[in-house]
Write an enzyme that holds these catalytic residues in place. Structure first.
Site, PDB file in Angstrom:
ATOM      1  N   VAL A 141       9.602   9.210   5.773  1.00 12.08           N
ATOM      2  CA  VAL A 141       8.296   8.787   6.265  1.00 12.08           C
ATOM      3  C   VAL A 141       7.399   8.316   5.131  1.00 12.08           C
ATOM      4  O   VAL A 141       6.256   7.960   5.357  1.00 12.08           O
ATOM      5  CB  VAL A 141       7.588   9.912   7.049  1.00 12.08           C
ATOM      6  N   GLY A 166      -1.710   9.417 -16.825  1.00 13.61           N
ATOM      7  CA  GLY A 166      -2.147   9.719 -15.467  1.00 13.61           C
ATOM      8  C   GLY A 166      -2.243   8.442 -14.659  1.00 13.61           C
ATOM      9  O   GLY A 166      -2.509   7.364 -15.198  1.00 13.61           O
ATOM     10  N   LYS A 184      -0.079  -4.106   0.658  1.00 14.53           N
ATOM     11  CA  LYS A 184      -1.038  -3.004   0.684  1.00 14.53           C
ATOM     12  C   LYS A 184      -2.046  -3.180  -0.445  1.00 14.53           C
ATOM     13  O   LYS A 184      -1.679  -3.158  -1.629  1.00 14.53           O
ATOM     14  CB  LYS A 184      -0.325  -1.659   0.545  1.00 14.53           C
TER      15      LYS A 184
END
Length: 502
Positions: free
Chosen positions: A48, A436, A79
């Site tokens: 998913v 990060g 996206k």
């Protein structure tokens, strides 16, 4: 340089993590390793994790994957970011874009000029109107970014929304074409060297024994090697991230195929909406301590936009990570290493981060402890900083209308996040790190989107004449809007660039 001996690498588990690892090792470390992947079709994959971050584009490029072919084969859409609905307050909506807000002036972020206008009580548009990524998303448009940094069309980035069940088979073809070996079988045991504590072999249900020098645990939540065999402790973060269940159910697409993922706050968590070319993915991530399973299922079924094409499926998980992701000669990748809920689409990124670190620190026959320690440091940082970013979404809310939202609003938070919040509340300063995944614009989007408004701003932005500043900002806003309006519709762009394969 002396030639290094080739290592026998055994990957336990297929799916996205296993085949991303296999394809990357065979492509990027030719001659350095022989890859043998073991998976069982009985187990299947979670399947998913359909939304990604822009970093996946770099991974695909390194493997030589053609973007249009990849998108067609995985039935992908573009996206531009994530829209958050009802998070700060019911009725709120903001977009976390992949890109910048405005244009920075030297080392001063654009948001500081915007804050000055707000603090002076001047009329100013919402910050997202200065983000091309946000405006393209709001208008349902899309085009590929410009490579010219002088152009406003270079100020946004993008990722993909794709069918995760098609991604692993796509990568498998690549890995096997480059020499990766696959064995079908269910693993029942692992052998440990009594002196070194290293894994020497795995045993399958059919009696087959597979030896290796380096073992990569991609067995998902089962964590067959790093957890069950090596007993590496797990750090439980559920006190900060209490969602421990998800109900997933795809449906036919009956509304817009948006170029963004939606995260809609619900009574005991949040609901995702991910439009693909052939269907829409839906799921309700929730906390079992605040709602029961059937209530969550009913809430999801009632909220989906179109006709369901599968029954609801319940996933159970726990937020946190292993104390160490590399132990002895075993490296854990993906869900075997840790889990952070899909709120910011970080699951595939964390797989990619582990693979990148493994390639950079790929061992010799005798594994150097310093390489292993550096790998663990890097992966710990990734998990810890994403953890803080996710907690921010829950904690920075004014909602108290349900027990769940009242709990996350008032819960104690990690000191590392409290320090970041205090610094932003003071003058809008965002803590910057060399390592990060989420950069300044991401933190700004969530802070301001969820009503964390700084008391002051960087005093260096007080120089420009107020009228000149206002005129410059309006010119930029108009430039952003014009650039977005002139782009093709998202669905038309997909039809021309990457229509799904039959």
């Amino acid at each position: 340089m002396l030639a290094q001996p080739s290592l026998d690498v055994v990957i336990v588990g297929g799916g996205t993590a296993g085949w991303m690892t296999a394809s990357a090792l065979t492509k990027l470390l030719p001659g350095r390793c022989h890859v043998h992947l073991v998976e069982s079709e009985e187990i299947g994959i979670v399947g998913v994790g359909e939304a990604t971050l822009p970093h996946i584009r770099g991974f695909n490029e390194r493997l030589g994957i053609d973007e249009a072919e990849f998108m067609a084969r995985t039935r992908a859409t573009f996206k531009l970011g994530i829209e958050f609905e009802n998070w700060g307050k019911i009725g709120d909506s903001y977009i976390h874009p992949f890109g910048t807000f405005g244009r920075a002036q030297g080392d001063i972020g654009f948001h500081q000029y915007w804050l000055r206008m707000v603090h002076e009580g001047r009329t100013v548009e919402d910050l997202e109107q200065y983000s091309l990524g946000c405006m393209i998303a709001r208008l349902g448009k899309f085009d590929l970014p410009s490579s010219d940094p002088a152009q406003i069309a270079s100020t946004f980035n993008y990722a993909y929304q794709f069918d995760a069940t098609l991604f692993a088979p796509f990568l498998r073809q690549i890995a096997e074409s480059l020499g990766a070996q696959r064995t079908e079988g269910r693993i029942v045991d692992a052998e440990i060297d009594g002196e070194t504590g290293n894994i020497t072999a795995i045993r399958l249900a059919n009696g087959e024994r597979i030896t290796g020098d380096l073992f990569v645990d991609c067995s998902g939540f089962a964590s067959l090697l790093i957890g069950k065999t090596l007993n590496e402790p797990f750090q439980d973060w559920s006190k900060w991230l209490p969602c421990d269940r998800a109900v997933a159910m795809p449906c036919k697409t009956e509304t817009a195929v948006t170029p963004y993922t939606s995260a809609i706050a619900m009574d005991a968590g949040w609901r995702w909406r991910i439009p693909l070319q052939h269907r829409t993915g839906n799921g309700y991530v929730h906390a079992s301590g605040f709602t029961d399973e059937q209530t969550a299922i009913d809430a999801l079924v009632a909220s989906v936009e179109g006709e369901p094409i599968a029954d609801p499926r319940v996933l159970r998980f726990r937020a946190g990570r292993r104390e160490r992701s590399w132990v002895g000669n075993c490296v854990s990748v993906g869900l075997a290493s840790g889990f952070l809920e899909p709120l910011e689409s970080t699951s595939i990124y964390l797989i990619q981060a582990a693979i990148t670190a493994l390639i950079e620190l790929f061992p010799e026959k005798q594994i150097a402890p310093s390489d292993r320690d550096e790998f663990n440091r890097l992966i710990d940082l990734e998990y810890d900083r994403i953890r803080d970013f996710l907690i921010l979404h829950y904690h920075a809310t004014e909602r108290s209308d349900t027990p769940f939202w009242d709990y996350v609003r008032t819960m104690p938070i990690p000191d590392s996040l409290a320090e970041k919040l205090d610094l932003f509340r003071r003058r809008g300063r965002v803590v910057k790190y060399r390592e990060g995944v989420f950069l300044e614009a991401s933190w700004i989007a969530v802070y301001l989107g969820q009503r964390v408004i700084p008391q002051g701003h960087d005093m260096r932005v007080n120089g420009p004449d107020p009228e000149s500043l206002a005129a410059g900002m309006e010119k930029l806003r108009a430039e952003v809007l014009h650039a977005a309006q002139t782009m093709p519709n998202h669905i038309d762009m997909i039809g021309r660039y990457c229509p799904m394969a039959a």
